[in-house]
Design a protein around this motif. Structure first.
Motif, PDB file in Angstrom:
ATOM      1  N   ASN A  59      -5.335   4.549  -2.519  1.00  0.00           N
ATOM      2  CA  ASN A  59      -6.724   4.797  -2.147  1.00  0.00           C
ATOM      3  C   ASN A  59      -7.317   6.075  -2.722  1.00  0.00           C
ATOM      4  O   ASN A  59      -8.483   6.357  -2.500  1.00  0.00           O
TER       5      ASN A  59
ATOM      6  N   MET B  83      -4.140  -5.803   7.287  1.00  0.00           N
ATOM      7  CA  MET B  83      -3.272  -4.646   7.087  1.00  0.00           C
ATOM      8  C   MET B  83      -2.054  -4.854   8.000  1.00  0.00           C
ATOM      9  O   MET B  83      -1.891  -5.931   8.573  1.00  0.00           O
ATOM     10  N   SER B  84      -1.217  -3.823   8.138  1.00  0.00           N
ATOM     11  CA  SER B  84       0.014  -4.006   8.926  1.00  0.00           C
ATOM     12  C   SER B  84      -0.260  -4.612  10.297  1.00  0.00           C
ATOM     13  O   SER B  84       0.433  -5.516  10.743  1.00  0.00           O
TER      14      SER B  84
ATOM     15  N   MET C 130     -13.907  -8.097   0.223  1.00  0.00           N
ATOM     16  CA  MET C 130     -12.891  -7.337   0.943  1.00  0.00           C
ATOM     17  C   MET C 130     -13.483  -6.861   2.261  1.00  0.00           C
ATOM     18  O   MET C 130     -14.690  -6.580   2.344  1.00  0.00           O
TER      19      MET C 130
ATOM     20  N   VAL D 209       0.848  -1.197   0.000  1.00  0.00           N
ATOM     21  CA  VAL D 209       0.000   0.000   0.000  1.00  0.00           C
ATOM     22  C   VAL D 209       0.884   1.247   0.000  1.00  0.00           C
ATOM     23  O   VAL D 209       1.529   1.580   0.995  1.00  0.00           O
TER      24      VAL D 209
ATOM     25  N   ARG E   6      -3.109  -6.251   2.566  1.00  0.00           N
ATOM     26  CA  ARG E   6      -2.780  -4.895   2.121  1.00  0.00           C
ATOM     27  C   ARG E   6      -1.896  -4.229   3.165  1.00  0.00           C
ATOM     28  O   ARG E   6      -2.390  -3.770   4.201  1.00  0.00           O
ATOM     29  N   ILE E   7      -0.589  -4.210   2.899  1.00  0.00           N
ATOM     30  CA  ILE E   7       0.333  -3.730   3.921  1.00  0.00           C
ATOM     31  C   ILE E   7       1.039  -2.452   3.464  1.00  0.00           C
ATOM     32  O   ILE E   7       1.647  -2.411   2.392  1.00  0.00           O
ATOM     33  N   GLY E   8       0.913  -1.412   4.259  1.00  0.00           N
ATOM     34  CA  GLY E   8       1.507  -0.116   3.924  1.00  0.00           C
ATOM     35  C   GLY E   8       2.622   0.293   4.853  1.00  0.00           C
ATOM     36  O   GLY E   8       3.810   0.170   4.543  1.00  0.00           O
ATOM     37  N   SER E   9       2.258   0.759   6.033  1.00  0.00           N
ATOM     38  CA  SER E   9       3.245   1.384   6.926  1.00  0.00           C
ATOM     39  C   SER E   9       4.359   0.436   7.363  1.00  0.00           C
ATOM     40  O   SER E   9       5.492   0.875   7.574  1.00  0.00           O
TER      41      SER E   9
ATOM     42  N   ILE F  31      -7.754   0.530  -3.443  1.00  0.00           N
ATOM     43  CA  ILE F  31      -8.207  -0.082  -2.195  1.00  0.00           C
ATOM     44  C   ILE F  31      -9.162   0.808  -1.415  1.00  0.00           C
ATOM     45  O   ILE F  31      -9.763   0.383  -0.445  1.00  0.00           O
TER      46      ILE F  31
ATOM     47  N   ARG G 244       3.113   7.026   7.384  1.00  0.00           N
ATOM     48  CA  ARG G 244       2.729   8.016   6.386  1.00  0.00           C
ATOM     49  C   ARG G 244       2.763   9.386   7.040  1.00  0.00           C
ATOM     50  O   ARG G 244       1.987   9.665   7.928  1.00  0.00           O
TER      51      ARG G 244
ATOM     52  N   ILE H  18     -12.463  -4.768   6.253  1.00  0.00           N
ATOM     53  CA  ILE H  18     -11.533  -4.089   7.167  1.00  0.00           C
ATOM     54  C   ILE H  18     -12.031  -4.334   8.585  1.00  0.00           C
ATOM     55  O   ILE H  18     -13.181  -4.013   8.906  1.00  0.00           O
TER      56      ILE H  18
ATOM     57  N   LYS I  53       0.030   4.468  -0.808  1.00  0.00           N
ATOM     58  CA  LYS I  53      -0.642   5.779  -0.694  1.00  0.00           C
ATOM     59  C   LYS I  53       0.226   6.751   0.089  1.00  0.00           C
ATOM     60  O   LYS I  53       0.850   6.353   1.080  1.00  0.00           O
TER      61      LYS I  53
HETATM   62  C1  LIG Z   1      -4.025   2.432   4.249  1.00  0.00           C
HETATM   63  C2  LIG Z   1      -4.730   1.170   4.007  1.00  0.00           C
HETATM   64  C3  LIG Z   1      -4.100  -0.071   4.232  1.00  0.00           C
HETATM   65  C4  LIG Z   1      -2.687  -0.204   4.775  1.00  0.00           C
HETATM   66  O1  LIG Z   1      -2.627   0.176   6.104  1.00  0.00           O
HETATM   67  P1  LIG Z   1      -1.296  -0.026   6.968  1.00  0.00           P
HETATM   68  O2  LIG Z   1      -1.779  -0.008   8.360  1.00  0.00           O
HETATM   69  O3  LIG Z   1      -0.408   1.116   6.635  1.00  0.00           O
HETATM   70  O4  LIG Z   1      -0.696  -1.319   6.582  1.00  0.00           O
HETATM   71  C5  LIG Z   1      -4.817  -1.221   3.960  1.00  0.00           C
HETATM   72  N1  LIG Z   1      -6.082  -1.181   3.476  1.00  0.00           N
HETATM   73  C6  LIG Z   1      -6.716  -0.018   3.247  1.00  0.00           C
HETATM   74  C7  LIG Z   1      -8.107  -0.054   2.740  1.00  0.00           C
HETATM   75  C8  LIG Z   1      -6.062   1.191   3.504  1.00  0.00           C
HETATM   76  O5  LIG Z   1      -6.717   2.351   3.274  1.00  0.00           O
END
Ligand SMILES: *Cc1c(COP(=O)(O)O)cnc(C)c1O
Length: 233
Positions: free
Chosen positions: A47, A196-197, A152, A24, A212-215, A68, A221, A154, A26
């Protein structure tokens, strides 16, 4: 650790479980995405439409772009030429618009239905009953340029792992029911995008096929590099 190191660690960890990693990206700058790309990553999640469009134009063409976040109908046209998977579909109206724009681009666009599983107030996502209603809609059969490939979700943003486990489990059970009732003969319907993370390990335990892994890969961010999304017109 560097972005490349983080990427390799998460990629090998989740792929050893047969799960796809969506990095991820963004708010992350092009250089950071390229670092992950050069470490072997090809699937990136954004996103915001404008941000994804800008990045797609500047980055290698073998990247798979996943949207996403919440998608407004009037913005589908900007991504229809290239988007690989839209994770957050939550209405028939949106599916109809994706279908229309996909047809214009002579494509079939893969979509996930976003299901509301968290114990939180949010405007986005469908309830279980609304998913069923959507899948029963006669209009759905007419949409030849979209393909629903899974669900999907959350989980609640909480440290309570038991609650997160319950929520992912409910989605998994629901997925199995939907599969049997609506997609029994459709091999493409097989994806569960959860995790996610903070909760990807629980998600994988509970049947996630894409996390979906971002941070954890790119770091926190901090700066928003792209201010304005494309305005409605
Ligand atoms: C930002 C986001 C993520 C990633 O989140 P992290 O906590 O940074 O891994 C995953 N899914 C969605 C829908 C997001 O908006």
């Amino acid at each position: 650790m560097s972005i490349a190191d983080n990427l390799k660690k998460y990629k090998s960890e989740v792929e050893s479980d047969g799960v796809k990693l969506i990095a991820v990206s963004k708010t992350q700058p092009i250089e950071s995405i390229l670092e992950a790309y050069n470490a072997g990553q090809r699937i990136f999640g954004e996103n915001h439409v404008q941000e994804m469009v800008d990045k797609e134009a500047q980055l290698p063409k073998d990247i798979e772009w996943h949207l996403i976040g919440h998608l407004q109908s009037n913005k589908v046209k900007y991504i229809a030429a290239f988007v690989k998977l839209i994770h957050g579909v939550d209405s028939l109206k949106l599916l109809q618009e994706i279908n229309k724009q996909a047809a214009k681009n002579k494509r079939v666009i893969d979509c996930l239905l976003q299901v509301y599983i968290a114990d939180e107030d949010t405007k986005f996502g469908l309830g279980f009953d609304e998913v069923i209603e959507l899948l029963r809609a006669e209009e759905l059969a007419e949409l030849k340029n979209i393909r629903i490939v899974g669900l999907m979700g959350i989980a609640t943003n909480t440290k309570n792992e038991k609650q997160i486990t319950t929520e992912f489990n409910e989605l998994k059970v629901f997925f199995e029911g939907v599969k049997v009732s609506f997609f029994r003969k459709d091999d493409a319907f097989k994806e569960i995008s959860t995790g996610m993370s903070a909760d990807y390990k629980i998600a994988i335990e509970k049947g996630s096929t894409m996390v979906r892994i971002g941070s954890s890969i790119f770091g926190k961010r901090v700066i928003k590099h792209f201010k304005n999304d494309i305005s409605a017109n």
